[in-house]
Design a protein around this motif. Sequence first.
Motif, PDB file in Angstrom:
ATOM      1  N   GLY A 115      39.780  36.041 -59.677  1.00 15.16           N
ATOM      2  CA  GLY A 115      39.478  37.033 -60.699  1.00 15.16           C
ATOM      3  C   GLY A 115      39.817  38.461 -60.333  1.00 15.16           C
ATOM      4  N   GLU A 116      40.479  38.659 -59.191  1.00 16.44           N
ATOM      5  CA  GLU A 116      40.842  40.006 -58.739  1.00 16.44           C
ATOM      6  C   GLU A 116      42.353  40.102 -58.568  1.00 16.44           C
ATOM      7  OE1 GLU A 116      39.122  43.105 -55.456  1.00 16.44           O
ATOM      8  OE2 GLU A 116      39.741  41.140 -54.697  1.00 16.44           O
ATOM      9  N   ARG A 117      42.932  41.169 -59.096  1.00 15.24           N
ATOM     10  CA  ARG A 117      44.367  41.413 -58.954  1.00 15.24           C
ATOM     11  C   ARG A 117      44.568  42.474 -57.873  1.00 15.24           C
ATOM     12  NH1 ARG A 117      49.251  41.773 -62.818  1.00 15.24           N
ATOM     13  NH2 ARG A 117      50.437  43.581 -62.113  1.00 15.24           N
ATOM     14  N   THR A 118      45.410  42.150 -56.905  1.00 17.41           N
ATOM     15  CA  THR A 118      45.720  43.079 -55.817  1.00 17.41           C
ATOM     16  C   THR A 118      47.185  43.462 -55.901  1.00 17.41           C
ATOM     17  OG1 THR A 118      44.042  42.101 -54.372  1.00 17.41           O
ATOM     18  CG2 THR A 118      45.771  43.414 -53.315  1.00 17.41           C
ATOM     19  N   GLU A 119      47.456  44.760 -55.799  1.00 16.31           N
ATOM     20  CA  GLU A 119      48.813  45.280 -55.839  1.00 16.31           C
ATOM     21  C   GLU A 119      49.111  45.996 -54.520  1.00 16.31           C
ATOM     22  OE1 GLU A 119      48.886  47.881 -59.208  1.00 16.31           O
ATOM     23  OE2 GLU A 119      48.697  46.253 -60.674  1.00 16.31           O
ATOM     24  N   TYR A 120      50.163  45.570 -53.822  1.00 18.51           N
ATOM     25  CA  TYR A 120      50.650  46.273 -52.644  1.00 18.51           C
ATOM     26  C   TYR A 120      51.822  47.143 -53.086  1.00 18.51           C
ATOM     27  CZ  TYR A 120      47.920  42.801 -50.081  1.00 18.51           C
ATOM     28  OH  TYR A 120      46.898  42.004 -49.610  1.00 18.51           O
ATOM     29  N   ILE A 121      51.697  48.431 -52.868  1.00 24.32           N
ATOM     30  CA  ILE A 121      52.626  49.414 -53.433  1.00 24.32           C
ATOM     31  C   ILE A 121      53.611  49.866 -52.354  1.00 24.32           C
ATOM     32  CG2 ILE A 121      52.797  51.607 -54.678  1.00 24.32           C
ATOM     33  CD1 ILE A 121      49.741  51.184 -55.323  1.00 24.32           C
ATOM     34  N   PHE A 122      54.895  49.866 -52.711  1.00 22.43           N
ATOM     35  CA  PHE A 122      55.963  50.186 -51.767  1.00 22.43           C
ATOM     36  C   PHE A 122      56.853  51.297 -52.331  1.00 22.43           C
ATOM     37  CE2 PHE A 122      54.596  45.950 -50.873  1.00 22.43           C
ATOM     38  CZ  PHE A 122      54.784  45.736 -49.521  1.00 22.43           C
ATOM     39  N   ASP A 123      57.463  52.050 -51.435  1.00 33.50           N
ATOM     40  CA  ASP A 123      58.463  53.031 -51.835  1.00 33.50           C
ATOM     41  C   ASP A 123      59.624  52.310 -52.509  1.00 33.50           C
ATOM     42  OD1 ASP A 123      61.152  54.544 -51.057  1.00 33.50           O
ATOM     43  OD2 ASP A 123      59.545  56.039 -51.093  1.00 33.50           O
ATOM     44  N   ARG A 124      60.088  52.857 -53.628  1.00 37.00           N
ATOM     45  CA  ARG A 124      61.144  52.194 -54.388  1.00 37.00           C
ATOM     46  C   ARG A 124      62.445  52.058 -53.608  1.00 37.00           C
ATOM     47  NH1 ARG A 124      58.820  55.169 -58.799  1.00 37.00           N
ATOM     48  NH2 ARG A 124      58.090  53.766 -60.437  1.00 37.00           N
ATOM     49  N   ASN A 125      62.743  53.038 -52.787  1.00 34.87           N
ATOM     50  CA  ASN A 125      64.031  53.042 -52.087  1.00 34.87           C
ATOM     51  C   ASN A 125      63.998  52.310 -50.756  1.00 34.87           C
ATOM     52  OD1 ASN A 125      65.517  54.555 -54.007  1.00 34.87           O
ATOM     53  ND2 ASN A 125      64.585  56.434 -53.270  1.00 34.87           N
ATOM     54  N   THR A 126      62.926  52.484 -50.002  1.00 31.38           N
ATOM     55  CA  THR A 126      62.909  51.978 -48.633  1.00 31.38           C
ATOM     56  C   THR A 126      62.109  50.697 -48.451  1.00 31.38           C
ATOM     57  OG1 THR A 126      60.938  53.273 -48.064  1.00 31.38           O
ATOM     58  CG2 THR A 126      63.098  54.337 -47.768  1.00 31.38           C
ATOM     59  N   HIS A 127      61.269  50.352 -49.437  1.00 29.18           N
ATOM     60  CA  HIS A 127      60.346  49.220 -49.337  1.00 29.18           C
ATOM     61  C   HIS A 127      59.314  49.428 -48.240  1.00 29.18           C
ATOM     62  CE1 HIS A 127      63.177  46.225 -51.561  1.00 29.18           C
ATOM     63  NE2 HIS A 127      62.496  46.988 -52.380  1.00 29.18           N
ATOM     64  N   LEU A 128      59.090  50.645 -47.796  1.00 29.95           N
ATOM     65  CA  LEU A 128      58.015  50.925 -46.858  1.00 29.95           C
ATOM     66  C   LEU A 128      56.700  51.022 -47.625  1.00 29.95           C
ATOM     67  CD1 LEU A 128      59.699  53.491 -44.459  1.00 29.95           C
ATOM     68  CD2 LEU A 128      59.452  51.022 -44.194  1.00 29.95           C
ATOM     69  N   PHE A 129      55.640  50.542 -47.009  1.00 34.50           N
ATOM     70  CA  PHE A 129      54.349  50.426 -47.666  1.00 34.50           C
ATOM     71  C   PHE A 129      53.724  51.796 -47.905  1.00 34.50           C
ATOM     72  CE2 PHE A 129      49.688  49.824 -47.283  1.00 34.50           C
ATOM     73  CZ  PHE A 129      49.485  48.962 -48.355  1.00 34.50           C
ATOM     74  N   LEU A 130      53.242  52.022 -49.135  1.00 33.97           N
ATOM     75  CA  LEU A 130      52.546  53.260 -49.489  1.00 33.97           C
ATOM     76  C   LEU A 130      51.038  53.073 -49.516  1.00 33.97           C
ATOM     77  CD1 LEU A 130      54.754  54.579 -52.451  1.00 33.97           C
ATOM     78  CD2 LEU A 130      54.863  55.238 -50.036  1.00 33.97           C
ATOM     79  N   GLY A 131      50.576  52.008 -50.150  1.00 34.84           N
ATOM     80  CA  GLY A 131      49.136  51.793 -50.276  1.00 34.84           C
ATOM     81  C   GLY A 131      48.864  50.574 -51.130  1.00 34.84           C
ATOM     82  N   GLU A 132      47.619  50.415 -51.524  1.00 34.14           N
ATOM     83  CA  GLU A 132      47.266  49.266 -52.360  1.00 34.14           C
ATOM     84  C   GLU A 132      46.263  49.659 -53.426  1.00 34.14           C
ATOM     85  OE1 GLU A 132      44.225  46.229 -50.829  1.00 34.14           O
ATOM     86  OE2 GLU A 132      45.128  46.977 -48.966  1.00 34.14           O
ATOM     87  N   ARG A 133      46.137  48.781 -54.401  1.00 30.46           N
ATOM     88  CA  ARG A 133      45.202  48.975 -55.508  1.00 30.46           C
ATOM     89  C   ARG A 133      44.748  47.598 -55.964  1.00 30.46           C
ATOM     90  NH1 ARG A 133      45.796  49.340 -61.256  1.00 30.46           N
ATOM     91  NH2 ARG A 133      44.306  50.772 -62.212  1.00 30.46           N
ATOM     92  N   SER A 134      43.452  47.437 -56.202  1.00 32.63           N
ATOM     93  CA  SER A 134      42.946  46.155 -56.667  1.00 32.63           C
ATOM     94  C   SER A 134      41.881  46.380 -57.734  1.00 32.63           C
ATOM     95  CB  SER A 134      42.376  45.329 -55.504  1.00 32.63           C
ATOM     96  OG  SER A 134      41.372  46.044 -54.810  1.00 32.63           O
ATOM     97  N   TYR A 135      41.789  45.430 -58.666  1.00 34.66           N
ATOM     98  CA  TYR A 135      40.809  45.547 -59.743  1.00 34.66           C
ATOM     99  C   TYR A 135      40.508  44.160 -60.311  1.00 34.66           C
ATOM    100  CZ  TYR A 135      45.072  45.405 -62.596  1.00 34.66           C
ATOM    101  OH  TYR A 135      46.279  45.055 -63.163  1.00 34.66           O
TER     102      TYR A 135
END
Length: 315
Positions: free
Chosen positions: A258-278
């Motif tokens: 019941g929880e959606r987790t998003e791992y957020i990456f830089d569009r160009n480099t695919h380096l990790f920026l952060g996450e968000r879940s709800y």
Amino acid sequence: MRARLRAGDPEAFRQLYQDLGQAIYAHAYRATGDWSAAEDAVSLTFLEVWRLRERLQAGDESVRPWVYAIATDVLRNRGRAARRHHQTLARFGAHQFIYVKSKVGFTHQIKQRTIGGPAELDAVHQREVWLAADPSRNGLIREGGQNITIHNSGTGVVDPDAAPQSARPGTVPQIASLSTDPDTLLKQIYTATRGLSPGKNAAAFNWIGETVSESIVPEDVASAIWRAAAKIPGVVLVKDATDAAGRHGEAIAHVSDGERTEYIFDRNTHLFLGERSYLIKDTPEGKAGMLTGTSAVLSRAVVDTMGDLPTGTRT
């Protein structure tokens, strides 16, 4: 073509990809010498073309130079990121520590000593982590005014013959040695997470978050992780997501319990920026739509001593 692209015509975009996709791939392969990196560059280029389509000037001229200019920018940004990471890896010794500074906010139970009851989100706050290069040494978390020891902070190896273990992948050299072929890497991930909760695909997705969030991941491995994640059943691409620092990027998302987790990456480099879940549905923890976590990695560095700060860092 320009007018149709500016208007967001999907058919015009498909035609542009058919006309220029192979040419951009050849351009990227000449620049990188790597088929996987070239494929990534093509995908990123056309994502940027779509994102920037309204900036395309009107007229009858060919859009080919504009697309090539975007591809060149994508390749340049990837090259810069790769150089930074190779420089960091080259300086990383067995006695040193990975330092990661983040902004984080996650839920906690409203009533103490309860499990699965109503929860609320912490205020976003600073988190600092020191992870040892030597897997036998302890690490440190500094968060909320407390110092928390991480025992054997570097343990965990992706080994096909190893028994099920913690999802944390291990030391920087171990992460750097991961396969850069997405299919092979996904097999490594499934092996490393075999038998872990909450299930095969969710555990593999969680491994990705553990790997990229508080470590130093070489650019080619980060790209392979992104591509491997897309092959996990149930994972979807989010074209625009925002981390705890307000930065925009692309995300990979997965739903579990019941929880959606998003791992957020830089569009160009695919380096990790952060996450968000709800939450995506009502649960004992809270109502659908409730934010359950947000983070942003602000800096990564290598330091000699646990508790040391990189030069110029402010707490």
